[in-house]
Design a protein around this motif. Structure first.
Motif, short mmCIF file in Angstrom:
data_model
loop_
_atom_site.label_atom_id
_atom_site.label_comp_id
_atom_site.label_asym_id
_atom_site.label_seq_id
_atom_site.Cartn_x
_atom_site.Cartn_y
_atom_site.Cartn_z
N VAL A 1 -8.35 2.06 -0.45
CA VAL A 1 -8.03 0.88 -1.26
C VAL A 1 -9.30 0.09 -1.58
O VAL A 1 -9.49 -0.36 -2.72
CB VAL A 1 -7.01 0.00 -0.52
CG1 VAL A 1 -6.81 -1.32 -1.25
CG2 VAL A 1 -5.67 0.72 -0.41
N VAL A 2 -10.16 -0.08 -0.59
CA VAL A 2 -11.42 -0.80 -0.81
C VAL A 2 -12.22 -0.11 -1.92
O VAL A 2 -12.74 -0.77 -2.83
CB VAL A 2 -12.23 -0.90 0.49
CG1 VAL A 2 -13.64 -1.42 0.22
CG2 VAL A 2 -11.52 -1.80 1.50
N LEU B 1 0.85 -1.20 0.00
CA LEU B 1 0.00 0.00 0.00
C LEU B 1 0.88 1.25 0.00
O LEU B 1 0.80 2.10 0.87
CB LEU B 1 -0.93 -0.01 1.22
CG LEU B 1 -1.85 -1.22 1.32
CD1 LEU B 1 -2.74 -1.12 2.56
CD2 LEU B 1 -2.71 -1.35 0.07
N THR B 2 1.72 1.33 -1.01
CA THR B 2 2.66 2.45 -1.13
C THR B 2 2.70 2.91 -2.58
O THR B 2 1.77 2.65 -3.35
CB THR B 2 4.07 2.04 -0.65
OG1 THR B 2 4.51 0.88 -1.38
CG2 THR B 2 4.08 1.72 0.84
N TRP B 3 3.80 3.55 -2.94
CA TRP B 3 3.97 4.08 -4.28
C TRP B 3 3.72 3.01 -5.35
O TRP B 3 4.14 1.87 -5.22
CB TRP B 3 5.39 4.62 -4.43
CG TRP B 3 5.70 5.15 -5.79
CD1 TRP B 3 5.34 6.36 -6.30
CD2 TRP B 3 6.40 4.47 -6.82
NE1 TRP B 3 5.78 6.48 -7.59
CE2 TRP B 3 6.45 5.34 -7.94
CE3 TRP B 3 7.00 3.22 -6.92
CZ2 TRP B 3 7.07 5.00 -9.13
CZ3 TRP B 3 7.63 2.86 -8.12
CH2 TRP B 3 7.66 3.75 -9.20
N GLY B 4 3.00 3.39 -6.38
CA GLY B 4 2.73 2.48 -7.49
C GLY B 4 1.46 1.68 -7.36
O GLY B 4 1.11 0.90 -8.26
N LEU B 5 0.73 1.87 -6.26
CA LEU B 5 -0.46 1.05 -6.02
C LEU B 5 -1.55 1.29 -7.06
O LEU B 5 -2.14 0.35 -7.59
CB LEU B 5 -1.00 1.32 -4.62
CG LEU B 5 -2.32 0.65 -4.26
CD1 LEU B 5 -2.20 -0.87 -4.34
CD2 LEU B 5 -2.80 1.09 -2.88
N THR B 6 -1.84 2.55 -7.35
CA THR B 6 -2.93 2.85 -8.28
C THR B 6 -2.67 2.23 -9.65
O THR B 6 -3.57 1.62 -10.26
CB THR B 6 -3.11 4.38 -8.41
OG1 THR B 6 -3.44 4.92 -7.14
CG2 THR B 6 -4.22 4.70 -9.40
N ALA B 7 -1.45 2.38 -10.15
CA ALA B 7 -1.12 1.80 -11.45
C ALA B 7 -1.20 0.28 -11.40
O ALA B 7 -1.62 -0.37 -12.37
CB ALA B 7 0.28 2.24 -11.88
N VAL C 1 -8.49 5.19 7.04
CA VAL C 1 -8.60 6.02 5.84
C VAL C 1 -7.85 5.38 4.67
O VAL C 1 -8.34 5.34 3.54
CB VAL C 1 -8.05 7.44 6.12
CG1 VAL C 1 -7.92 8.25 4.83
CG2 VAL C 1 -8.97 8.16 7.11
N GLU C 2 -6.64 4.86 4.95
CA GLU C 2 -5.86 4.22 3.89
C GLU C 2 -6.55 2.96 3.36
O GLU C 2 -6.63 2.75 2.14
CB GLU C 2 -4.46 3.87 4.41
CG GLU C 2 -3.58 5.08 4.68
CD GLU C 2 -2.32 4.75 5.46
OE1 GLU C 2 -1.37 5.53 5.38
OE2 GLU C 2 -2.32 3.70 6.17
N LEU C 3 -7.05 2.14 4.27
CA LEU C 3 -7.70 0.91 3.84
C LEU C 3 -9.00 1.21 3.11
O LEU C 3 -9.33 0.55 2.11
CB LEU C 3 -7.95 0.00 5.04
CG LEU C 3 -8.49 -1.40 4.73
CD1 LEU C 3 -7.61 -2.13 3.72
CD2 LEU C 3 -8.61 -2.22 6.02
#
Length: 274
Positions: free
Chosen positions: A164-165, A120-126, A159-161
């Motif tokens: 992602v959901v 759950l860090t850099w590059g997750l969206t891609a 908030v982070e989770l």
């Protein structure tokens, strides 16, 4: 005997040999056979093992292999029947794309279901975009995220989770979780002080996200410590298939079962065996 509610079917993969449980393989195999024969068996998925333990697991048991891609690929090449593969595609801070490309190549060759453990860090969206494209093309792949571990930074905030959901929801991606989800309700571990997510929180959060809730509302559910409100919220889903969330690997099957019984979401052992 009351059946296992549909929303709980397949919720728990048996990760007894992994930390913090670290069960000996022989004991884990024996316990898994008991789970598979129990009234709650529909809740329990395959026995998860690292590649090096595969030769010690009888061929009649359904397994998932969890480990680095090269080691997992050797298990597949050996001809051992495998239900699923779970492979970390990057370390924290690394670009997940090269690891994803290698995993997707293996899936194309084998047709096996696979879970790409994505930090759950850099590059997750891609990475989520890549996985969504692969699923749209028919590959049986989904992301897997860690919700705990041996260090505080491995526990995502609500908030982070929630982000992602909702990101998975928006891409039509089901997801799997692992680590830190032994108990139903969000709580603080008295030994470490780490605040653990509750698996019932995640279940309700996935349901409200599937119904269209935004990240802020999903985060409120994930942050809740109110067992009554969470149990009330899950009741309308009990006879329905679990949305978005595939389930999670747990080194303990007994602890989640005990919490669900206490909350009235499963029968007691005596009721379940009559």
């Amino acid at each position: 005997m009351r059946p296992v509610p549909a929303v709980l079917v397949g919720l728990l993969d048996d990760a007894a040999v992994f930390p913090p449980g670290n069960a000996p393989l022989a004991g884990a195999v024996a316990a898994h056979r008991e789970h598979r024969a129990a009234w709650y068996a529909p809740m329990v998925g395959p026995l998860l093992v690292p590649p090096e333990d595969v030769p010690g697991v009888p061929d009649d048991l359904e397994i998932g292999v969890v480990g680095p891609l090269d080691a997992v690929a050797r298990v597949v090449d050996s001809g051992r029947a495998v239900r699923q593969l779970e492979v970390p595609v990057a370390k924290r801070g690394e670009d997940p794309q090269p690891g994803l490309a290698d995993l997707l190549a293996l899936i194309r060759t084998t047709g096996l279901t696979a879970y790409a453990e994505t930090p759950l860090t850099w590059g997750l969206t891609a990475a989520l975009d890549t996985l969504a494209e692969a699923r749209a093309a028919g590959l049986p792949v989904a992301p897997k995220f860690r919700t705990g571990g041996l260090a505080a930074e491995l526990f995502p905030t609500p908030v982070e989770l929630a982000a992602v959901v909702c990101a998975c929801r928006d891409r039509g991606l089901p997801f799997k979780l692992t680590a830190g989800l032994h108990h139903a309700i969000r709580h603080s571990d008295p030994e470490t002080g780490f605040i653990h997510h509750g698996f019932l929180n995640v279940l309700v959060a996935s349901a409200v996200a599937a119904d269209g809730a935004g990240p802020a509302d999903v985060a409120k559910v994930l942050a809740s410590g109110d067992a009554v409100s969470l149990v009330t919220a899950v009741h309308p889903w009990m006879a329905r298939e679990r949305p978005l969330w595939i389930g999670f690997g747990s080194c303990s099957i007994a602890e989640p079962l005990a919490d669900l019984r206490v909350l009235g979401l499963l029968p007691t052992t005596e009721e379940g065996s009559t």
